[in-house]
Design a protein around this motif. Structure first.
Motif, PDB file in Angstrom:
ATOM      1  N   THR A  87      25.274   1.183   4.325  1.00 11.79           N
ATOM      2  CA  THR A  87      26.446   0.684   3.504  1.00 11.79           C
ATOM      3  C   THR A  87      26.897   1.229   2.549  1.00 11.79           C
ATOM      4  O   THR A  87      27.909   1.144   1.944  1.00 11.79           O
ATOM      5  N   ASN A  88      26.282   2.591   2.276  1.00 13.73           N
ATOM      6  CA  ASN A  88      26.559   3.555   1.144  1.00 13.73           C
ATOM      7  C   ASN A  88      26.798   2.933  -0.194  1.00 13.73           C
ATOM      8  O   ASN A  88      27.254   3.477  -1.086  1.00 13.73           O
ATOM      9  N   ARG A  89      25.787   1.822  -0.586  1.00 13.56           N
ATOM     10  CA  ARG A  89      25.706   1.462  -1.788  1.00 13.56           C
ATOM     11  C   ARG A  89      24.454   2.231  -2.474  1.00 13.56           C
ATOM     12  O   ARG A  89      23.522   2.565  -1.929  1.00 13.56           O
ATOM     13  N   ALA A  90      24.696   2.290  -3.810  1.00 17.42           N
ATOM     14  CA  ALA A  90      23.703   2.756  -4.616  1.00 17.42           C
ATOM     15  C   ALA A  90      22.468   1.619  -4.943  1.00 17.42           C
ATOM     16  O   ALA A  90      22.804   0.480  -5.197  1.00 17.42           O
ATOM     17  N   LEU A  91      21.333   1.948  -4.593  1.00 14.16           N
ATOM     18  CA  LEU A  91      20.242   1.083  -4.593  1.00 14.16           C
ATOM     19  C   LEU A  91      19.015   1.492  -5.679  1.00 14.16           C
ATOM     20  O   LEU A  91      18.762   2.908  -5.754  1.00 14.16           O
ATOM     21  N   THR A  92      18.388   0.390  -5.902  1.00 15.21           N
ATOM     22  CA  THR A  92      17.273   0.965  -6.727  1.00 15.21           C
ATOM     23  C   THR A  92      15.864   0.123  -6.062  1.00 15.21           C
ATOM     24  O   THR A  92      15.946  -0.949  -5.313  1.00 15.21           O
ATOM     25  N   LEU A  93      14.854   0.633  -6.485  1.00 18.28           N
ATOM     26  CA  LEU A  93      13.806   0.180  -5.605  1.00 18.28           C
ATOM     27  C   LEU A  93      12.469   0.019  -6.441  1.00 18.28           C
ATOM     28  O   LEU A  93      12.062   1.073  -7.239  1.00 18.28           O
ATOM     29  N   ARG A  94      11.848  -1.101  -7.031  1.00 13.23           N
ATOM     30  CA  ARG A  94      10.541  -1.339  -7.654  1.00 13.23           C
ATOM     31  C   ARG A  94       9.335  -0.989  -6.524  1.00 13.23           C
ATOM     32  O   ARG A  94       9.419  -1.483  -5.572  1.00 13.23           O
ATOM     33  N   VAL A  95       8.377  -0.049  -7.178  1.00 15.93           N
ATOM     34  CA  VAL A  95       7.383   0.415  -6.549  1.00 15.93           C
ATOM     35  C   VAL A  95       6.018   0.172  -7.397  1.00 15.93           C
ATOM     36  O   VAL A  95       5.946   0.381  -8.477  1.00 15.93           O
ATOM     37  N   MET A  96       4.857  -0.058  -6.581  1.00 18.02           N
ATOM     38  CA  MET A  96       3.544   0.230  -6.995  1.00 18.02           C
ATOM     39  C   MET A  96       2.651   1.010  -6.009  1.00 18.02           C
ATOM     40  O   MET A  96       2.775   0.555  -4.862  1.00 18.02           O
ATOM     41  N   ASP A  97       2.035   1.831  -6.575  1.00 21.60           N
ATOM     42  CA  ASP A  97       1.019   2.689  -5.846  1.00 21.60           C
ATOM     43  C   ASP A  97      -0.375   2.860  -6.080  1.00 21.60           C
ATOM     44  O   ASP A  97      -0.560   3.064  -7.394  1.00 21.60           O
ATOM     45  N   PHE A  98      -1.239   2.315  -5.509  1.00 18.67           N
ATOM     46  CA  PHE A  98      -2.811   2.467  -5.809  1.00 18.67           C
ATOM     47  C   PHE A  98      -3.284   3.336  -5.026  1.00 18.67           C
ATOM     48  O   PHE A  98      -3.244   3.394  -3.723  1.00 18.67           O
ATOM     49  N   TYR A  99      -4.215   4.450  -5.569  1.00 20.07           N
ATOM     50  CA  TYR A  99      -4.790   5.313  -4.858  1.00 20.07           C
ATOM     51  C   TYR A  99      -6.396   5.349  -4.980  1.00 20.07           C
ATOM     52  O   TYR A  99      -6.843   5.048  -6.250  1.00 20.07           O
ATOM     53  N   ARG A 100      -6.996   5.799  -4.056  1.00 19.63           N
ATOM     54  CA  ARG A 100      -8.461   6.079  -4.136  1.00 19.63           C
ATOM     55  C   ARG A 100      -8.564   7.458  -3.716  1.00 19.63           C
ATOM     56  O   ARG A 100      -8.061   7.782  -2.752  1.00 19.63           O
ATOM     57  N   CYS A 101      -9.245   8.266  -4.579  1.00 19.89           N
ATOM     58  CA  CYS A 101      -9.551   9.755  -4.488  1.00 19.89           C
ATOM     59  C   CYS A 101     -10.935   9.834  -4.321  1.00 19.89           C
ATOM     60  O   CYS A 101     -11.864   9.300  -4.970  1.00 19.89           O
ATOM     61  N   ALA A 102     -11.256  11.179  -3.461  1.00 19.18           N
ATOM     62  CA  ALA A 102     -12.952  11.586  -3.440  1.00 19.18           C
ATOM     63  C   ALA A 102     -12.679  13.143  -2.958  1.00 19.18           C
ATOM     64  O   ALA A 102     -11.868  13.430  -2.186  1.00 19.18           O
ATOM     65  N   GLY A 103     -13.472  13.647  -3.630  1.00 19.54           N
ATOM     66  CA  GLY A 103     -13.563  15.318  -3.428  1.00 19.54           C
ATOM     67  C   GLY A 103     -12.496  15.954  -3.531  1.00 19.54           C
ATOM     68  O   GLY A 103     -12.202  16.951  -3.095  1.00 19.54           O
ATOM     69  N   GLY A 104     -11.501  15.584  -4.675  1.00 18.69           N
ATOM     70  CA  GLY A 104     -10.215  16.091  -4.727  1.00 18.69           C
ATOM     71  C   GLY A 104      -9.242  16.093  -3.856  1.00 18.69           C
ATOM     72  O   GLY A 104      -8.206  16.867  -3.686  1.00 18.69           O
ATOM     73  N   LYS A 105      -9.311  15.003  -3.070  1.00 11.87           N
ATOM     74  CA  LYS A 105      -8.371  14.458  -1.957  1.00 11.87           C
ATOM     75  C   LYS A 105      -7.827  12.979  -2.326  1.00 11.87           C
ATOM     76  O   LYS A 105      -8.961  12.243  -2.593  1.00 11.87           O
ATOM     77  N   ILE A 106      -6.726  12.819  -1.786  1.00  9.79           N
ATOM     78  CA  ILE A 106      -6.565  11.272  -1.698  1.00  9.79           C
ATOM     79  C   ILE A 106      -6.757  10.574  -0.284  1.00  9.79           C
ATOM     80  O   ILE A 106      -6.480  11.332   0.632  1.00  9.79           O
ATOM     81  N   MET A 107      -7.614   9.851  -0.681  1.00  3.51           N
ATOM     82  CA  MET A 107      -8.157   9.178   0.822  1.00  3.51           C
ATOM     83  C   MET A 107      -7.485   7.938   1.330  1.00  3.51           C
ATOM     84  O   MET A 107      -7.091   7.899   2.377  1.00  3.51           O
ATOM     85  N   GLU A 108      -7.042   6.973   0.237  1.00  2.00           N
ATOM     86  CA  GLU A 108      -6.171   5.683   0.337  1.00  2.00           C
ATOM     87  C   GLU A 108      -5.398   5.323  -0.432  1.00  2.00           C
ATOM     88  O   GLU A 108      -5.612   5.725  -1.530  1.00  2.00           O
ATOM     89  N   ASN A 109      -4.150   4.827   0.221  1.00  2.00           N
ATOM     90  CA  ASN A 109      -3.089   4.513  -0.867  1.00  2.00           C
ATOM     91  C   ASN A 109      -2.605   3.059  -0.463  1.00  2.00           C
ATOM     92  O   ASN A 109      -2.131   3.025   0.830  1.00  2.00           O
TER      93      ASN A 109
END
Length: 329
Positions: A283-305
């Motif tokens: 559509t070539n429209r300017a858009l916005t997006l509401r976002v939430m991210d939850f992370y689990r990490c272990a050993g210096g790495k991201i495991m789940e998102n």
């Protein structure tokens, strides 16, 4: 501040089962009088305790009979972003028999699990002064047999809790700063990408942010995927093709707690709709997006998102009324 997570966690897991005659007192003890709840489209802003009760809690109780809340993640910490303060963040399901319409979504008369991502600002007296909530109404439509989009990009499934089963008020809160550091570094490098293969600096490999066996749980319309190759194939490639100028990271809240972190923006992303996306031509429209991210990490790495996106609002900006479409015979 003592463990400020306990009072809101108890309240949120009690309020839906509280008799109507006792609800006003419960709300007064846990919500500021001028509390603001910003909820995903089509609910949007609710101002004050009475509005939150009548336009959020009561519709859930009426639509999902014998509704209860099942938290998979409930964490808290000091907010690194303005406006500061202490916040709690939760990924949860509201479950019940879906017997009456909810925010325009038609019922299935069957068991439903409504995903919800939630952020709460907690004041020094333990009461909630502000909330941001994204309800996955598109997935609720899918469960009711009224999915309004032509396809799902990844695998649609009930969102699992953390593989470690320790996401509800985890111990070792001080470790959350290190967890959040990792997620913030990943987000900083994720912004830039190669338009040919959609890769970004430092995401994978021995020195990358993500574990090789990462799991990415996406909302209704996107679905979930496994490993970075699945994430690119089932989400990132189509998203960046449609919105190649997207800019994210405009967050009001970033917190860490133990091995978990959560970030959210309202909106987080700004972008232009330059390519087809899940059945909607550019559509070539300017858009916005509401976002939430939850992370689990272990050993210096991201495991789940776990990812919650207000796609009802996004598609409305692209000219599609998904709530209205699914309500038609």
């Amino acid at each position: 501040m003592s463990d400020f997570r306990r009072a809101p966690h108890s309240f949120l897991n009690t309020v839906l089962a509280t008799p109507a005659r006792e609800t006003d007192d419960l709300l007064a003890r846990h919500l500021k009088e001028d509390v603001i709840f910003d909820i995903s489209d089509p609910v949007n802003r609710l101002s004050g305790r009475d509005s939150v009760r009548s336009a959020f809690f009561e519709p859930l109780k009426e639509a999902l009979s014998h509704v209860r809340r099942r938290d998979e993640i409930f964490i808290g910490g000091p907010n690194r972003r303005e406006p500061g303060g202490h916040w709690c963040a939760s990924f949860t399901h509201y479950l019940g028999n879906f017997e009456k319409p909810l925010f325009g979504v038609q019922p299935s008369n069957r068991l439903a699990f409504l995903r919800s991502g939630e952020f709460y600002r907690i004041e020094e007296d333990g009461r909630i002064s502000e909330a941001k909530i994204i309800l996955d109404l598109i997935d609720l439509m899918r469960q009711a047999g009224r999915f309004p989009l032509p396809r799902i990009l990844g695998t649609e499934m009930l969102f699992p809790g953390p593989a470690t089963h320790d996401g509800v008020m985890p111990v070792g809160q001080a470790d959350g700063e290190t967890t959040l550091d990792l997620c913030e570094a990943m987000l900083a490098d994720l912004k830039a990408f190669d338009p040919e293969n959609f890769t970004s600096k430092g995401q994978t490999g021995e020195d990358g942010y993500w574990h090789d066996d990462m799991l990415w749980y996406g909302p209704g319309g996107i679905g979930s995927n496994y490993r970075w190759s699945g994430f690119e194939k089932d989400h990132r490639a189509s998203f960046l093709t449609a919105f190649p100028d997207r800019v994210g990271g405009n967050h009001y809240c970033r917190i860490g707690d133990g091995d978990f972190a959560a970030v959210s923006g309202w909106p987080s992303m700004t972008m232009t709709h330059k390519g087809d996306y899940i059945g909607v031509p550019a559509t070539n429209r300017a858009l916005t997006l509401r976002v939430m991210d939850f992370y689990r990490c272990a050993g210096g790495k991201i495991m789940e998102n776990w990812v919650m996106l207000d796609y009802v609002d996004l598609f409305r900006q692209m000219g599609r009324d998904l709530i209205g479409e699914q309500a038609r015979p």
